[in-house]
Design a protein around this motif. Structure first.
Motif, PDB file in Angstrom:
ATOM      1  N   MET A 217     -18.818  19.370   3.237  1.00  0.00           N
ATOM      2  CA  MET A 217     -19.459  18.582   4.285  1.00  0.00           C
ATOM      3  C   MET A 217     -20.781  19.190   4.702  1.00  0.00           C
ATOM      4  O   MET A 217     -20.907  20.403   4.831  1.00  0.00           O
ATOM      5  CB  MET A 217     -18.528  18.512   5.502  1.00  0.00           C
TER       6      MET A 217
ATOM      7  N   TYR B 181     -12.391  14.673   2.089  1.00  0.00           N
ATOM      8  CA  TYR B 181     -13.417  14.688   3.140  1.00  0.00           C
ATOM      9  C   TYR B 181     -13.156  13.593   4.174  1.00  0.00           C
ATOM     10  O   TYR B 181     -13.191  13.828   5.384  1.00  0.00           O
ATOM     11  CB  TYR B 181     -14.789  14.516   2.493  1.00  0.00           C
TER      12      TYR B 181
ATOM     13  N   GLY C  32     -13.296  19.055   0.309  1.00  0.00           N
ATOM     14  CA  GLY C  32     -14.268  18.005   0.579  1.00  0.00           C
ATOM     15  C   GLY C  32     -15.464  18.570   1.323  1.00  0.00           C
ATOM     16  O   GLY C  32     -15.473  18.641   2.551  1.00  0.00           O
TER      17      GLY C  32
ATOM     18  N   SER D  87     -14.327  13.608   8.918  1.00  0.00           N
ATOM     19  CA  SER D  87     -15.125  12.383   8.973  1.00  0.00           C
ATOM     20  C   SER D  87     -14.898  11.786  10.353  1.00  0.00           C
ATOM     21  O   SER D  87     -14.189  12.369  11.184  1.00  0.00           O
ATOM     22  CB  SER D  87     -14.695  11.395   7.880  1.00  0.00           C
TER      23      SER D  87
ATOM     24  N   PHE E 100     -20.907  13.783   2.652  1.00  0.00           N
ATOM     25  CA  PHE E 100     -20.094  14.449   1.644  1.00  0.00           C
ATOM     26  C   PHE E 100     -21.040  15.003   0.586  1.00  0.00           C
ATOM     27  O   PHE E 100     -21.807  14.270  -0.035  1.00  0.00           O
ATOM     28  CB  PHE E 100     -19.095  13.471   1.024  1.00  0.00           C
TER      29      PHE E 100
ATOM     30  N   ARG F 266     -13.950  13.552  -2.215  1.00  0.00           N
ATOM     31  CA  ARG F 266     -14.409  12.590  -1.210  1.00  0.00           C
ATOM     32  C   ARG F 266     -13.226  12.033  -0.411  1.00  0.00           C
ATOM     33  O   ARG F 266     -13.337  11.811   0.801  1.00  0.00           O
ATOM     34  CB  ARG F 266     -15.175  11.460  -1.879  1.00  0.00           C
TER      35      ARG F 266
END
Length: 434
Positions: free
Chosen positions: A315, A351, A313, A356, A333, A348
């Motif tokens: 970033m 992520y 994921g 997050s 993302f 996603r």
């Protein structure tokens, strides 16, 4: 003599010693240091403000920060991307309080002064009656504009004028080769809105973490091994550590040959955009983390199985200063625009679960940065200097056969990029080497 009576620049010059790996604790939460950072770093260097995928439509804009200053990043009706101070030229009211939108103009909500999306002043209600006989000088009231440029889809801006500071390519320097791999290997896009959350932490702690610190993963993120997602807690050790002149990164690689972890469907696009050495490195990547000075971090996390497929994921993150002991994280993302849907969807999901506002990794890191900053705040009252140790890898010899630029070391356990980060930081605060 107490520290309060000593000029902050003299104190920095006397105590910050990057070449020997000595950084004083007070710098993380000192209000006078923070004032210098806003003026001499955030007021002068190139800062990430947006990604081109956010501004594909003419008239599209997003509102971002340069230091503590609100700015509008906009694609004008002429197709050009510009960055403006988010301030009406009449009384300084924010022109827009929206995070994003599409418009041909902004109208100040206070007195109605109106500005085109390319920055020109257009007019105000009852202008001839309020400003007789000829109205206002339109050129004088143009929005204040920052210098703007982009690299690999990443849009940067600076308050310095042309010729006063380095160009964006010169500022990025050796980091460009690695940004090609991360953000330039394909057409990329930011999916979804930025996640934002406030942390009682110095903005520098996460910035230097992403630039230089793979060592903490064995302790702070040991859960990965306990959950069986990696083979052992030393998953952050193998690979390369890169000092890119104030910018820094670490690359975890697999030495066996399982093939690329990235989707086969994107291989042709990768080959069209990367040289042979960059492509070979991409195929070996297990994880990839870095920081563009001062506060733009990026990450390809360890590939883990999600619904039976190995995914990552990716970033993109900015550590936005809000004070000497307070910051706001902005997190996006990032993914290949033409990637298969399974890669986007599962990436996603990973992520959100890992990096997050509520992700497993971020909970580990945020708690540490908050505690570090609290210690730094408490240390303001001490009469002695608390010196921190940045000597890991101090005597290591760099590789001579690595294909990429910068000073590159075997293995990720090093603080060379951290020392380089603080050398650049100190030179800017003391206005040396400009």
């Amino acid at each position: 003599m107490t520290h309060v009576a000593i000029n902050v620049e003299e104190r920095l010059r006397a105590t910050v010693r990057p070449e020997t790996g000595e950084i004083p604790l007070f710098t993380y939460a000192d209000p006078e240091v923070y004032k210098l950072e806003l003026e001499r770093i955030f007021g002068r260097v190139w800062l990430f403000v947006a990604h081109e995928s956010e501004l594909e439509e003419e008239g599209a804009f997003v509102v971002r920060q340069m230091g503590e200053q609100s700015v509008i990043v906009a694609r004008g009706d002429d197709g050009e991307i510009r960055v403006f101070l988010n301030a009406c030229r009449h009384r300084g009211m924010k022109l827009t309080c929206e995070d994003r939108g599409v418009t041909s103009y902004w109208r100040c909500p206070y007195h109605g002064f109106t500005f085109a999306n390319h920055g020109n002043f257009m007019g105000t209600p009852f202008e001839r009656a309020a400003y007789p006989p000829d109205g206002l000088d339109r050129e004088r009231l143009r929005l204040i504009e920052a210098r703007c440029d982009s690299y690999a889809g990443l849009i940067f801006a600076t308050w310095t004028r042309e010729g006063e500071g380095p160009s964006l390519p010169d500022f990025l320097g050796d980091m460009r080769w690695y940004l090609d791999i991360f953000a330039g290997r394909a057409r990329m896009e930011l999916l979804g809105e930025a996640q934002r959350w406030v942390v009682p932490s110095s903005w520098r702690l996460p910035s230097e973490n992403f630039a230089s610190d793979a060592y903490h993963t064995a302790t702070a993120h040991a859960f990965l091994s306990r959950l069986g997602l990696v083979r052992s807690v030393d998953f952050g050790k193998d690979g390369y550590h890169v000092d890119a002149g104030g910018h820094g990164l670490g690359m975890g690689v697999h030495d066996d040959d399982p093939g690329s972890y990235f989707p086969d469907e994107l291989e042709a696009e990768y080959r069209s955009r990367l040289d042979d050495d960059q492509l070979a490195l991409l195929h070996r990547i297990k994880n990839f983390h870095g920081n563009v000075f001062p506060n733009l971090s990026f990450l390809i996390p360890n590939f883990i199985p999600v619904d039976g497929r190995l995914v990552t994921g990716m970033m993109l993150r900015v550590w936005q200063p809000m004070g000497p002991d307070r910051m706001q994280a902005w997190s996006w993302f990032l993914v290949e625009k033409d990637a298969p849907e399974w890669w986007k969807t599962l990436g996603r999901r990973m992520y959100v679960q890992t990096f997050s506002s509520g992700g497993m990794f971020d909970q580990d890191d945020t708690e540490v940065w908050e505690a570090q900053t609290a210690v730094a705040v408490a240390a303001r009252s001490r009469s002695d200097e608390v010196m921190l140790d940045y000597t890991m890898g101090l005597d290591a010899e760099p590789l001579t056969d690595f294909p990429g630029p910068g000073t590159v070391y075997a293995g990720k356990f090093s603080e060379a990029a951290g020392r380089s980060y603080y050398r650049r930081w100190l030179d800017l605060l003391l206005e040396e080497g400009r």
